[in-house]
Design a protein around this motif. Structure first.
Motif, short mmCIF file in Angstrom:
data_model
loop_
_atom_site.label_atom_id
_atom_site.label_comp_id
_atom_site.label_asym_id
_atom_site.label_seq_id
_atom_site.Cartn_x
_atom_site.Cartn_y
_atom_site.Cartn_z
N ILE A 65 -5.44 -5.59 8.33
CA ILE A 65 -4.25 -4.84 7.91
C ILE A 65 -4.17 -3.53 8.68
O ILE A 65 -3.13 -3.14 9.20
N ASP A 66 -5.30 -2.87 8.76
CA ASP A 66 -5.37 -1.60 9.48
C ASP A 66 -4.94 -1.78 10.93
O ASP A 66 -4.21 -0.97 11.49
N GLU A 67 -5.37 -2.87 11.54
CA GLU A 67 -5.10 -3.08 12.97
C GLU A 67 -3.65 -3.47 13.25
O GLU A 67 -3.11 -3.11 14.28
N VAL A 68 -3.04 -4.22 12.36
CA VAL A 68 -1.69 -4.72 12.66
C VAL A 68 -0.60 -3.86 12.03
O VAL A 68 0.58 -4.10 12.23
N ALA A 69 -0.99 -2.84 11.27
CA ALA A 69 -0.01 -2.10 10.47
C ALA A 69 1.03 -1.37 11.33
O ALA A 69 2.16 -1.17 10.90
N GLY A 70 0.67 -0.98 12.55
CA GLY A 70 1.62 -0.25 13.37
C GLY A 70 1.97 1.08 12.73
O GLY A 70 1.09 1.85 12.38
N VAL A 71 3.25 1.33 12.52
CA VAL A 71 3.68 2.60 11.95
C VAL A 71 3.42 2.67 10.44
O VAL A 71 3.38 3.73 9.84
N ALA A 72 3.22 1.52 9.83
CA ALA A 72 2.96 1.51 8.39
C ALA A 72 1.57 2.06 8.10
O ALA A 72 0.67 1.96 8.92
N VAL A 73 1.41 2.63 6.93
CA VAL A 73 0.14 3.24 6.57
C VAL A 73 -0.50 2.44 5.43
O VAL A 73 0.04 2.40 4.33
N PRO A 74 -1.64 1.78 5.69
CA PRO A 74 -2.30 1.06 4.61
C PRO A 74 -2.94 2.04 3.63
O PRO A 74 -3.49 3.05 4.04
N GLY A 75 -2.85 1.74 2.36
CA GLY A 75 -3.52 2.55 1.36
C GLY A 75 -4.97 2.13 1.25
O GLY A 75 -5.43 1.25 1.97
N GLU A 76 -5.68 2.77 0.34
CA GLU A 76 -7.08 2.40 0.16
C GLU A 76 -7.18 1.06 -0.56
O GLU A 76 -6.48 0.83 -1.54
N PRO A 77 -8.03 0.17 -0.09
CA PRO A 77 -8.18 -1.13 -0.76
C PRO A 77 -8.69 -0.96 -2.18
O PRO A 77 -9.48 -0.07 -2.46
N GLN A 78 -8.20 -1.81 -3.04
CA GLN A 78 -8.65 -1.76 -4.43
C GLN A 78 -9.00 -3.18 -4.87
O GLN A 78 -8.39 -4.14 -4.41
#
Lengths: 163, 312
Positions: free
Chosen positions: B154-167
């Motif tokens: 997710i982190d690698e493909v997110a591009g401009v999107a910001v992944p939150g912390e995994p839960q």
């Protein structure tokens, strides 16, 4: 492709050492493999801007921060609303270092990182500070506390194993 | 008491199991990361210029880039617009006849989409959810290696999107049979959506299971599928709207040849739109979420491919 050729050479020469460093940090070979792999992926992405004479230091910085970030996530933000995950290790922990590996895992992550950078990787205080993104004073204090914590944990582990 | 510093120095020579990382794997992930970073930089500029109109622009403009096979029976494309440009990366469509729609999606009158949100004209078909195929989905927590790979993909493909912390989340209304998920919120200019992963088992061969679940979600069009050399089958179907509001879901299943299945789902809402009841794992939906899913098909399939590459 020059980028890939150069990076491939770097990967071949450094991956094994990186994996062992990661293992010292996390005490689990599967996770160590992931940490090391992820670090190389990140280094690859920045490779054109990485100076060859500082590539090792950059790799170490990336790897240390991946480890610390992961520990921060687990400690502070994980929201487990039922039973905790089953943690089953299938790692062939080297028998001659078993006690030390177990004891090291009881040392808080930042202190553990300081110990690994200073002693396992034999970095200077300044180099360790760059890798951890903190001051040299912090590295010194984290190292001192880490050694105290490790000695105490090692003693407990050693006693428990003898019992 | 041994000299602890000397013991630490000796750890550099500890006996190690064989490495499972191949250079090709690292190069492949590295190139993908470069690609995502470049796309992120471009998309970031677009987002700033477009400002508040971004979401509306997204819904109007994206259908032209939809794969033709899905168009007539799946309605508009509602995956993210932060997709990097480049050749399409969709997996081939499975050669099965599409289902015949029984109607078109209509939101519930008690919980319609909020003002200004266009109701999507998505054809509705029967869901063929055979509970005999996949069992124990989410019975156990996600294995650490799969979780780690999921987060990083997710982190690698997110591009401009910001992944939150995994839960980690344990959901379900039956306390005796909770289901475990790993949940990551993903935020960009369009709002917050999420991706989850859970694991289970299935019966039959990977292809048999995938065929039986081809219309799992109530999708009218046949799903997209990738078959790997080791027999693993990855399959995802089109976006399905549901109540409340206009909740969007896209589901992928990864059938490994050892009987292990992984489910990855992306949704147009995140944890901020939920309130979980810790006592029984049930949750209430509070917010309607974003207008589109957080990831494009390209990004979604990249996450699946990355998770599928984990050796269990």
């Amino acid at each position: 492709m020059r980028r890939d050729d150069e990076f491939s050479q770097f990967f071949t020469g450094r991956f094994e050492q990186a994996r062992r460093s990661a293992y010292a940090l996390c005490g689990n070979w599967s996770e160590a493999e992931e940490i090391a792999q992820h670090a190389f992926v990140k280094v690859y992405a920045k490779w054109p801007r990485v100076r060859r004479d500082s590539a090792d230091a950059y790799l170490q910085t990336v790897m240390t921060r991946i480890f610390l970030d992961a520990r921060r996530r687990v400690r502070g933000r994980e929201r487990s609303v039922a039973e905790p995950p089953d943690v089953v290790s299938h790692d062939p922990v080297a028998p001659e270092r078993h006690g030390l590996v177990l004891a090291l895992q009881q040392v808080p992550p930042r202190q553990r990182a300081a110990l690994v950078l200073r002693f396992v990787l034999d970095l200077s205080v300044e180099q360790a500070a760059r890798a951890m993104g903190c001051s040299t004073g912090t590295v010194k204090s984290q190292t001192a506390r880490g050694l105290d914590a490790l000695r105490a944990a090692y003693l407990t582990t050693d006693t428990a194993e003898r019992a | 008491m041994p000299d602890i510093e000397e013991e630490l120095r000796a750890m550099a020579d500890v006996t190690a199991p064989p490495s499972t990382t191949a250079l090709d794997d690292v190069l492949r992930r590295g190139r993908r990361r470069v690609y995502a970073l470049r796309a992120g930089a471009v998309a970031g500029v677009v987002a700033v210029v477009a400002g508040a109109g971004f979401t509306a622009f997204a819904l109007r403009s994206v259908p032209t880039s939809a794969p033709p096979a899905d168009g007539p029976v799946d309605g508009p494309v509602v995956t993210s617009t932060t997709t990097p440009s480049g050749p399409p990366a969709w997996w081939p469509v499975v050669a099965l006849p599409p289902q015949t729609p029984y109607g078109t999606w209509q939101p519930a009158s008690s919980a319609p989409p909020g003002p200004g949100r266009e109701v999507l004209a998505v054809p509705q078909c029967d869901s063929h959810w055979d509970e005999q195929v996949v069992v124990d989905l989410g019975r156990d927590t996600v294995t650490p290696t799969a979780a780690e790979r999921f987060d990083r993909a997710i982190d690698e493909v997110a591009g401009v999107a910001v992944p939150g912390e995994p839960q980690t989340a344990t959901l379900g209304t039956d306390p005796a049979q909770p289901t475990h998920h790993r949940w990551v919120d993903v935020t960009d200019a369009g709002g917050t959506g999420s991706l989850t992963i859970s694991e289970g088992r299935y019966s039959g061969t990977p292809l048999e299971a995938a065929d039986r679940e081809a219309f799992l979600s109530g999708n009218c069009a046949p799903p997209h599928r990738q078959v790997r050399d080791d027999g693993t089958v990855l399959q995802y179907s089109s976006v399905i709207p549901s109540e409340p509001f206009q909740s969007l879901t896209q589901r992928m299943r990864v059938y490994r040849s050892n009987g292990h299945v992984v489910e990855i789902v992306q949704r147009n809402f995140g944890t901020r739109d939920l309130r979980v009841n810790d006592a029984d794992g049930s949750f209430e939906r509070l917010g309607q979420g974003r207008a589109t899913l957080p990831f494009s098909d390209r990004q979604f399939t990249a996450v699946g491919e990355e998770v599928a590459s984990v050796v269990w």
